[in-house]
Design a protein around this motif. Structure first.
Motif, PDB file in Angstrom:
ATOM      1  N   SER A 197       0.840  -1.187   0.000  1.00  0.00           N
ATOM      2  CA  SER A 197       0.000   0.000   0.000  1.00  0.00           C
ATOM      3  C   SER A 197       0.876   1.238   0.000  1.00  0.00           C
ATOM      4  N   THR A 198       0.504   2.211  -0.816  1.00  0.00           N
ATOM      5  CA  THR A 198       1.174   3.499  -0.832  1.00  0.00           C
ATOM      6  C   THR A 198       0.152   4.540  -1.241  1.00  0.00           C
ATOM      7  N   GLY A 199       0.153   5.647  -0.545  1.00  0.00           N
ATOM      8  CA  GLY A 199      -0.844   6.665  -0.846  1.00  0.00           C
ATOM      9  C   GLY A 199      -2.223   6.048  -0.739  1.00  0.00           C
ATOM     10  N   GLY A 200      -3.023   6.226  -1.767  1.00  0.00           N
ATOM     11  CA  GLY A 200      -4.365   5.652  -1.782  1.00  0.00           C
ATOM     12  C   GLY A 200      -4.451   4.333  -2.512  1.00  0.00           C
ATOM     13  N   LEU A 201      -3.331   3.833  -3.059  1.00  0.00           N
ATOM     14  CA  LEU A 201      -3.334   2.607  -3.862  1.00  0.00           C
ATOM     15  C   LEU A 201      -2.956   1.411  -3.001  1.00  0.00           C
ATOM     16  N   THR A 202      -3.761   0.355  -3.105  1.00  0.00           N
ATOM     17  CA  THR A 202      -3.472  -0.911  -2.432  1.00  0.00           C
ATOM     18  C   THR A 202      -3.384  -1.992  -3.499  1.00  0.00           C
ATOM     19  N   VAL A 203      -2.324  -2.808  -3.417  1.00  0.00           N
ATOM     20  CA  VAL A 203      -2.143  -3.919  -4.343  1.00  0.00           C
ATOM     21  C   VAL A 203      -2.112  -5.206  -3.535  1.00  0.00           C
ATOM     22  N   ALA A 204      -2.976  -6.147  -3.901  1.00  0.00           N
ATOM     23  CA  ALA A 204      -3.018  -7.466  -3.275  1.00  0.00           C
ATOM     24  C   ALA A 204      -2.605  -8.488  -4.323  1.00  0.00           C
ATOM     25  N   ALA A 205      -1.464  -9.135  -4.118  1.00  0.00           N
ATOM     26  CA  ALA A 205      -0.966 -10.143  -5.049  1.00  0.00           C
ATOM     27  C   ALA A 205      -1.275 -11.522  -4.484  1.00  0.00           C
ATOM     28  N   LEU A 206      -2.001 -12.321  -5.268  1.00  0.00           N
ATOM     29  CA  LEU A 206      -2.402 -13.661  -4.850  1.00  0.00           C
ATOM     30  C   LEU A 206      -1.496 -14.703  -5.491  1.00  0.00           C
ATOM     31  N   ARG A 207      -1.306 -15.808  -4.775  1.00  0.00           N
ATOM     32  CA  ARG A 207      -0.462 -16.890  -5.281  1.00  0.00           C
ATOM     33  C   ARG A 207      -1.065 -18.215  -4.847  1.00  0.00           C
ATOM     34  N   GLY A 208      -0.924 -19.212  -5.681  1.00  0.00           N
ATOM     35  CA  GLY A 208      -1.376 -20.560  -5.321  1.00  0.00           C
ATOM     36  C   GLY A 208      -2.597 -20.972  -6.099  1.00  0.00           C
ATOM     37  N   GLU A 209      -3.388 -21.839  -5.497  1.00  0.00           N
ATOM     38  CA  GLU A 209      -4.589 -22.371  -6.124  1.00  0.00           C
ATOM     39  C   GLU A 209      -5.803 -21.710  -5.491  1.00  0.00           C
ATOM     40  N   LEU A 210      -6.481 -20.866  -6.253  1.00  0.00           N
ATOM     41  CA  LEU A 210      -7.638 -20.141  -5.737  1.00  0.00           C
ATOM     42  C   LEU A 210      -8.867 -21.043  -5.839  1.00  0.00           C
ATOM     43  N   ASP A 211      -8.996 -21.914  -4.844  1.00  0.00           N
ATOM     44  CA  ASP A 211     -10.110 -22.855  -4.775  1.00  0.00           C
ATOM     45  C   ASP A 211     -10.836 -22.644  -3.450  1.00  0.00           C
ATOM     46  N   LEU A 212     -11.753 -23.521  -3.113  1.00  0.00           N
ATOM     47  CA  LEU A 212     -12.578 -23.372  -1.911  1.00  0.00           C
ATOM     48  C   LEU A 212     -11.732 -23.180  -0.655  1.00  0.00           C
ATOM     49  N   VAL A 213     -10.661 -23.939  -0.510  1.00  0.00           N
ATOM     50  CA  VAL A 213      -9.830 -23.858   0.693  1.00  0.00           C
ATOM     51  C   VAL A 213      -9.158 -22.492   0.786  1.00  0.00           C
ATOM     52  N   LEU A 214      -8.547 -22.036  -0.295  1.00  0.00           N
ATOM     53  CA  LEU A 214      -7.857 -20.746  -0.259  1.00  0.00           C
ATOM     54  C   LEU A 214      -8.848 -19.581  -0.175  1.00  0.00           C
ATOM     55  N   VAL A 215      -9.992 -19.716  -0.808  1.00  0.00           N
ATOM     56  CA  VAL A 215     -11.012 -18.665  -0.718  1.00  0.00           C
ATOM     57  C   VAL A 215     -11.434 -18.473   0.736  1.00  0.00           C
ATOM     58  N   ARG A 216     -11.658 -19.562   1.460  1.00  0.00           N
ATOM     59  CA  ARG A 216     -12.028 -19.456   2.883  1.00  0.00           C
ATOM     60  C   ARG A 216     -10.936 -18.768   3.688  1.00  0.00           C
ATOM     61  N   HIS A 217      -9.695 -19.007   3.327  1.00  0.00           N
ATOM     62  CA  HIS A 217      -8.559 -18.403   4.011  1.00  0.00           C
ATOM     63  C   HIS A 217      -8.435 -16.910   3.682  1.00  0.00           C
ATOM     64  N   LEU A 218      -8.633 -16.547   2.414  1.00  0.00           N
ATOM     65  CA  LEU A 218      -8.385 -15.178   1.961  1.00  0.00           C
ATOM     66  C   LEU A 218      -9.584 -14.241   2.098  1.00  0.00           C
ATOM     67  N   ARG A 219     -10.779 -14.781   2.139  1.00  0.00           N
ATOM     68  CA  ARG A 219     -11.969 -13.918   2.101  1.00  0.00           C
ATOM     69  C   ARG A 219     -11.993 -12.847   3.192  1.00  0.00           C
ATOM     70  N   PRO A 220     -11.702 -13.154   4.444  1.00  0.00           N
ATOM     71  CA  PRO A 220     -11.736 -12.090   5.459  1.00  0.00           C
ATOM     72  C   PRO A 220     -10.733 -10.968   5.154  1.00  0.00           C
ATOM     73  N   GLU A 221      -9.554 -11.336   4.709  1.00  0.00           N
ATOM     74  CA  GLU A 221      -8.533 -10.331   4.396  1.00  0.00           C
ATOM     75  C   GLU A 221      -8.940  -9.485   3.193  1.00  0.00           C
ATOM     76  N   LEU A 222      -9.447 -10.133   2.147  1.00  0.00           N
ATOM     77  CA  LEU A 222      -9.867  -9.384   0.962  1.00  0.00           C
ATOM     78  C   LEU A 222     -11.090  -8.521   1.267  1.00  0.00           C
ATOM     79  N   ASP A 223     -12.008  -9.021   2.087  1.00  0.00           N
ATOM     80  CA  ASP A 223     -13.157  -8.201   2.494  1.00  0.00           C
ATOM     81  C   ASP A 223     -12.696  -6.936   3.211  1.00  0.00           C
TER      82      ASP A 223
END
Length: 136
Positions: free
Chosen positions: A15-41
């Motif tokens: 994050s810098t200024g008003g810009l936020t960049v979220a870089a994802l890695r791995g397999e975006l499936d049900l397991v990772l979605v459950r892990h990442l959803r709170p952070e992305l929300d």
């Protein structure tokens, strides 16, 4: 850009200024979605300009696309800037086939100035089996 300290092999947030960049890695499936959803929300709630870089995903299923669509929809409803960076033909094809192009608005490009990358270099993936021409 400032690296936000966290120990997650699947998500690096800058994050810098008003810009936020979220870089994802791995397999975006049900397991990772459950892990990442709170952070992305939380990023969607707090960011006025959010870029999600999915160039390092090795897999993405309908659940993963659903998470991206959820985030994009919330950003658009808030009037915030959403950007999805994707250069992988197989994911772009999924986005097009599911008719999510207008919502996700994928772009091929560098989301931020070159920096030492905490996720490592982008590794080109082999062409999709059976595809002999670029998918557009």
């Amino acid at each position: 850009m400032q690296l936000i300290p966290r120990h997650d092999p699947y998500l690096v947030v800058r994050s810098t200024g008003g810009l936020t960049v979220a870089a994802l890695r791995g397999e975006l499936d049900l397991v990772l979605v459950r892990h990442l959803r709170p952070e992305l929300d939380a990023l969607v709630r707090e960011s006025d300009d959010l870029t999600v870089d999915i160039r390092r995903l090795t897999f993405c299923d309908a659940t993963g696309l659903g998470l991206l669509a959820h985030c994009a929809g919330r950003m658009h409803r808030r009037g915030a800037r959403w950007r999805l960076v994707c250069d992988q033909p197989w994911i772009l094809r999924l986005i097009r086939l599911t008719e999510l192009s207008d919502l996700l608005r994928p772009e091929d490009g560098t989301p931020y100035p070159p920096q030492p990358d905490a996720l490592g270099p982008v590794v080109p993936l082999p062409a999709e089996p059976g595809v002999t021409r670029p998918v557009s």
